[in-house]
Design an enzyme around this catalytic site. Structure first.
Site, PDB file in Angstrom:
ATOM      1  CG  ASP A   3      32.851  38.742  48.840  1.00 46.22           C
ATOM      2  OD1 ASP A   3      33.245  37.720  49.007  1.00 46.22           O
ATOM      3  OD2 ASP A   3      33.514  39.418  48.202  1.00 46.22           O
ATOM      4  CG  LEU A   4      37.798  37.970  53.037  1.00 44.23           C
ATOM      5  CD1 LEU A   4      38.017  38.726  54.186  1.00 44.23           C
ATOM      6  CD2 LEU A   4      38.408  36.476  53.375  1.00 44.23           C
ATOM      7  CG  ASP A   5      38.889  36.761  48.682  1.00 50.16           C
ATOM      8  OD1 ASP A   5      39.764  36.778  49.439  1.00 50.16           O
ATOM      9  OD2 ASP A   5      38.327  35.509  48.425  1.00 50.16           O
ATOM     10  CB  THR A  53      42.737  38.266  48.520  1.00 48.21           C
ATOM     11  OG1 THR A  53      41.391  38.525  48.498  1.00 48.21           O
ATOM     12  CG2 THR A  53      43.202  38.163  49.903  1.00 48.21           C
ATOM     13  CE  LYS A  60      39.031  41.231  40.535  1.00 47.37           C
ATOM     14  NZ  LYS A  60      38.853  42.485  40.287  1.00 47.37           N
ATOM     15  CB  SER A  75      34.001  34.757  52.014  1.00 45.12           C
ATOM     16  OG  SER A  75      35.082  34.441  51.288  1.00 45.12           O
ATOM     17  CB  ALA A  76      33.380  31.702  47.533  1.00 45.46           C
ATOM     18  CE  LYS A  85      29.424  34.904  48.013  1.00 45.52           C
ATOM     19  NZ  LYS A  85      30.677  35.923  48.416  1.00 45.52           N
ATOM     20  CD  GLU A 113      29.587  39.357  46.857  1.00 45.36           C
ATOM     21  OE1 GLU A 113      30.620  39.689  45.811  1.00 45.36           O
ATOM     22  OE2 GLU A 113      29.811  38.217  47.358  1.00 45.36           O
ATOM     23  CG  ASP A 114      34.537  41.913  45.060  1.00 36.20           C
ATOM     24  OD1 ASP A 114      33.938  40.973  45.674  1.00 36.20           O
ATOM     25  OD2 ASP A 114      35.607  41.668  44.218  1.00 36.20           O
TER      26      ASP A 114
HETATM   27  C1  BG6 Z   1      36.288  34.306  46.422  1.00 28.41           C
HETATM   28  C2  BG6 Z   1      37.346  34.784  45.331  1.00 28.41           C
HETATM   29  O1  BG6 Z   1      36.035  34.974  47.571  1.00 28.41           O
HETATM   30  O2  BG6 Z   1      36.732  32.932  46.863  1.00 28.41           O
HETATM   31  C3  BG6 Z   1      37.526  33.764  44.387  1.00 28.41           C
HETATM   32  O3  BG6 Z   1      36.698  35.912  44.975  1.00 28.41           O
HETATM   33  C4  BG6 Z   1      38.105  32.440  44.957  1.00 28.41           C
HETATM   34  O4  BG6 Z   1      38.479  34.283  43.382  1.00 28.41           O
HETATM   35  C5  BG6 Z   1      37.014  31.993  45.813  1.00 28.41           C
HETATM   36  O5  BG6 Z   1      38.528  31.574  44.113  1.00 28.41           O
HETATM   37  C6  BG6 Z   1      37.516  30.813  46.525  1.00 28.41           C
HETATM   38  O6  BG6 Z   1      38.672  30.924  47.526  1.00 28.41           O
HETATM   39  P1  BG6 Z   1      39.569  29.811  47.941  1.00 28.41           P
HETATM   40  O7  BG6 Z   1      40.563  30.675  48.917  1.00 28.41           O
HETATM   41  O8  BG6 Z   1      38.923  28.907  48.815  1.00 28.41           O
HETATM   42  O9  BG6 Z   1      40.398  29.082  46.997  1.00 28.41           O
HETATM   43 MG    MG Z   2      34.603  39.247  46.529  1.00 29.00          MG
END
Ligand code: BG6
Ligand code: MG
Length: 215
Positions: free
Chosen positions: A10-12, A18, A46, A115-116, A146, A170-171
Site C-alpha cells: 500500500d502507499l499512503d 501522506t 484512511k 494503492s487506492a 478496499k 497495509e496500514d
Molecule cells: C488511500 C488513502 O491510499 O487513497 C485515502 O489512504 C485516500 O485516505 C485514497 O482517500 C484515495 O486517494 P486519492 O489520492 O485518489 O484521493
Molecule cells: Mg494506507
C-alpha cells in the site's frame, strides 16, 4: 511454510505519511463549508476512496449535496492535496522503506504497488521510487475499493504470481481485510489493536530482514 515470491505495498501510510496532507486538504474543505474536522475524525478516512472519504466528511458536518456538487467538492480537495504532495521529496520516504525495497530486489522478490490513490504516480515520482516496482496498481486501475480484494489480485496477476505467493503491507483496516479476501498473507504497519486481523504487525521497516516475510 508458504514461499513468498511477491510483496504488494500500500502507499499512503506504508511508504509515505501522506495522511497529514489528506487531512489538511479535507480540513480546508470542511472549513470552507463551515464546520470543523478533527484529526481523530480523519482516522476514518484512511484507506478509503476519495468519494467515500467525502461522504464521511459530509456526514461529520451534517451536509447534503447532489452528486454533481460532490464531484466538484472532491475535485477541489484533490487540487489542494496535489499542491501539498507536489512539494514532497525523497526525505519523506518512511524510515527503512528504501532499504527494505532494495533487499527484496536483491533477493529476486517481485514488488507491486496496491494503492487506492489516483495520485500514486505523482507521489512515486517525487519519492524517486517508481523504478523499484515491477507492477503499479493504483486508484486509476481498479473499480472496487478496499476491502474488495481487486487491487491486490490485479497486483499478483501483473507479477505472474498466485495470491498465496504474495504478502501485502497495509496500514488500514480496510486494506488488511482486502488482503485477507484476496487469500494473501498480510503484514500490518501500525498498531496491533487496530490491525488485529493481520498475520503480523510491525511499527515500520527499520532494521527488517527477509525473516519478516517468512510464514
Ligand atoms: C488511500 C488513502 O491510499 O487513497 C485515502 O489512504 C485516500 O485516505 C485514497 O482517500 C484515495 O486517494 P486519492 O489520492 O485518489 O484521493
Ligand atoms: Mg494506507
Amino acid at each position: 511454510m508458504t514461499h513468498i515470491k511477491g510483496c504488494i505495498f500500500d502507499l499512503d501510510g506504508v511508504i509515505v505519511d501522506t495522511a497529514k496532507y489528506h487531512y489538511l486538504a479535507w480540513k480546508r474543505l470542511a472549513s470552507e463549508l463551515g464546520f470543523n474536522f478533527t484529526e481523530k475524525q480523519n482516522e476514518k478516512l484512511k484507506g478509503v476512496s476519495r468519494m467515500r472519504s467525502l461522504d464521511i466528511l459530509l456526514e461529520v458536518g451534517n451536509k447534503n449535496f447532489d452528486d454533481d456538487t460532490k464531484l466538484k467538492l472532491a475535485d477541489k480537495k484533490n487540487k489542494w492535496y496535489v499542491e501539498y504532495i507536489s512539494k514532497m521529496d525523497t526525505s519523506e520516504i518512511l524510515p527503512g522503506v528504501k532499504d527494505f525495497l532494495m533487499l527484496l530486489k536483491k533477493s529476486n522478490i517481485k514488488i507491486s504497488l496496491g494503492s487506492a490513490s489516483k495520485n500514486s504516480m505523482l507521489i512515486l515520482e517525487n519519492l524517486k521510487l517508481k523504478d523499484c516496482f515491477d507492477s503499479i496498481i493504483d486508484g486509476n486501475k481498479v473499480s472496487k475499493a478496499k476491502p474488495d480484494p481487486e487491487v491486490f489480485l490485479l497486483g499478483a496477476k501483473e507479477l505472474n504470481l498466485s495470491p498465496e505467493e504474495c504478502v501485502v503491507f497495509e496500514d488500514a483496516e480496510a486494506g488488511v481485510q482486502a488482503a485477507k479476501a484476496a487469500n494473501m498473507k498480510v503484514i500490518g504497519i501500525g498498531s496491533s489493536s487496530i490491525l488485529h486481523e493481520a498475520d503480523k504487525v510491525i511499527k515500520g521497516f527499520e532494521n527488517q530482514t527477509l525473516e519478516l516475510i517468512q510464514f
